[in-house]
Design a protein around this motif. Structure first.
Motif, PDB file in Angstrom:
ATOM      1  N   ASP A 181       0.893  -1.211  -0.147  1.00  0.00           N
ATOM      2  CA  ASP A 181       0.036   0.098  -0.126  1.00  0.00           C
ATOM      3  C   ASP A 181       0.823   1.224   0.036  1.00  0.00           C
ATOM      4  O   ASP A 181       0.460   2.489  -0.069  1.00  0.00           O
ATOM      5  CB  ASP A 181      -0.806   0.051   1.245  1.00  0.00           C
TER       6      ASP A 181
ATOM      7  N   GLY B 294      -0.812   4.941  -7.425  1.00  0.00           N
ATOM      8  CA  GLY B 294      -0.094   5.282  -5.970  1.00  0.00           C
ATOM      9  C   GLY B 294       0.857   6.509  -6.352  1.00  0.00           C
ATOM     10  O   GLY B 294       1.343   6.731  -7.451  1.00  0.00           O
TER      11      GLY B 294
ATOM     12  N   LEU C 111      -5.165   0.774  -4.128  1.00  0.00           N
ATOM     13  CA  LEU C 111      -4.254   0.318  -3.221  1.00  0.00           C
ATOM     14  C   LEU C 111      -5.030  -0.563  -2.359  1.00  0.00           C
ATOM     15  O   LEU C 111      -6.185  -0.169  -1.915  1.00  0.00           O
ATOM     16  CB  LEU C 111      -3.367   1.149  -2.853  1.00  0.00           C
TER      17      LEU C 111
END
Length: 311
Positions: A127, A139, A158
Motif C-alpha cells: 500500500d 499510487g 491500493l
C-alpha cells in the motif's frame, strides 16, 4: 538433480535474458569439476546458484568473469563455505508486490498481511509503493514498480493494510547495514533498478517496522496468525519461498494454511507447488504460478516484472 544440472538449468531457465553475467557464470560452474566438487561437500539446499553468487558478491569477489570467479572462489573457499552455511537466499524482491497487488486489491478490506519467508519484510508494504502497468500508474509512493500486465485490467486501488507481520527462520533488519548489504548482494549484477528499489523501500519499512517473528512456517504460523486484528481480512502470502522447504514440511504447510481463516496467496513454481491443468507458460523461462486459496490465476516472472493472467 545433480549440482551441474542445477547450474545449467539456472543459466537457461532463470538467468538467460535476465542476467548475462549470471548466465555465463552458471554455465561455467556447471562445467567446472573443481567448483562442483567443492559445492558437493555442502548440503543440497546450500548448493544453489543464487546463494553461491550472492556470498561471493558479499565478500567482494568477482562475478563478471567466470575465470576470475573460479580462481577467487577456490582461493577463498573456507570463507565462502562459512557464509554459505549460515545464510539463505532472502532476496525480499520488492517488485513482487506488483503481481500480488491485483489480488490484494480485490479482497475484502482492510487487510492483515502475514508473509511467510518474510526476510526483512519489504513486501509487507504494498500500500506504500507506486505501480506502473504500462500506461496505468497507481499510487504516489516510492519506489515505482513496473509490471507488464497481460490478460486482465490493472488494479484501480491500493489495499488498505492495518497489520503487517512476517515469519522467517532468520528475519533481517532493514535498519542493520549488514543485513541490507546481504539483500544488496543477492540482487543480480546488472539490476541497477532493483538496487534502487531496495534503497527506496528500506526506509519505508524502517519508518514503521512490521512484526517480524523468528520461527517455522508450520510450527509457529497459527500463533502468529491468531494475532491478526479482528475485523481485518487475514492474508497469508509467500513468493519464491517453498523451494527452500523440504517436501514433507511443504505439504504440512499447505494443509495448515488452507484451514486458516482469511485467504492464502502463493507465488511459487509449479514444480514446488503443483496445480492441475495449468496452461502453457508465456515462454520457456522459469515462471511462478500466482494462486489464491489454491486456485491458480496467472503466470508471473520471478522478480515481479510481468504477470500473465489466465484465470
Amino acid at each position: 538433480m545433480r549440482t551441474a544440472e542445477t547450474y545449467a538449468r539456472f543459466a537457461t531457465a532463470e538467468a538467460r535474458g535476465v542476467s548475462p553475467a549470471y548466465e555465463r557464470l552458471a554455465l561455467a560452474v556447471s562445467r567446472d569439476p573443481e567448483l562442483l566438487a567443492l559445492l558437493d561437500t555442502l548440503p543440497p539446499a546450500k548448493r544453489q546458484p543464487n546463494l553461491l553468487f550472492g556470498v561471493v558478491r558479499l565478500l567482494g569477489g568477482p562475478v563478471d568473469d567466470p575465470a576470475a570467479f573460479h580462481d577467487w572462489t577456490v582461493a577463498n573457499w573456507p570463507a565462502v563455505e562459512e557464509q554459505i552455511r549460515v545464510r539463505a537466499t532472502q532476496t525480499n524482491e520488492i517488485g513482487r508486490c506488483a503481481v500480488l497487488l491485483p489480488v490484494l486489491a480485490e479482497l475484502p478490506q482492510p487487510l492483515a498481511l502475514l508473509e511467510v519467508g518474510a526476510s526483512a519484510g519489504l513486501n509487507l508494504y504494498p500500500d506504500r509503493y507506486a505501480y506502473r502497468y504500462g500506461d496505468h500508474r497507481l499510487g504516489t509512493g516510492e519506489p515505482v514498480l513496473d509490471c507488464e500486465l497481460t490478460g486482465t485490467a490493472p488494479p484501480t486501488r491500493l489495499p488498505e493494510v492495518v497489520w503487517r507481520a512476517g515469519l522467517d527462520l532468520n528475519p533481517l533488519d532493514v535498519t542493520d547495514p549488514a543485513d541490507v548489504a546481504w539483500l544488496d548482494a543477492l540482487i543480480w549484477p546488472e539490476h541497477t533498478h532493483r538496487r534502487e528499489r531496495l534503497r527506496a523501500a528500506a526506509p519505508v519499512a524502517a519508518a514503521e517496522p512490521p512484526l517480524l517473528v523468528r520461527g517455522d512456517l508450520v510450527d509457529d504460523l497459527p500463533t502468529l496468525a491468531a494475532k491478526a486484528p479482528a475485523g481485518a481480512t487475514l492474508v497469508v502470502f509467500h513468493s519464491s519461498v517453498l523451494y527452500q522447504v523440504p517436501r514433507p514440511r511443504r505439504e504440512a504447510f499447505v494443509e495448515l494454511v488452507r484451514d486458516l481463516p482469511g485467504h492464502w496467496i502463493a507465488a511459487e513454481t509449479p514444480e514446488v507447488l503443483p496445480h492441475a491443468q495449468l496452461p502453457e507458460p508465456p515462454d520457456d523461462g522459469m515462471r511462478n504460478v500466482l494462486a489464491l486459496d489454491g486456485r491458480p490465476l496467472a503466470w508471473t516472472a520471478g522478480h515481479g516484472q510481468s504477470l500473465t493472467w489466465f484465470a
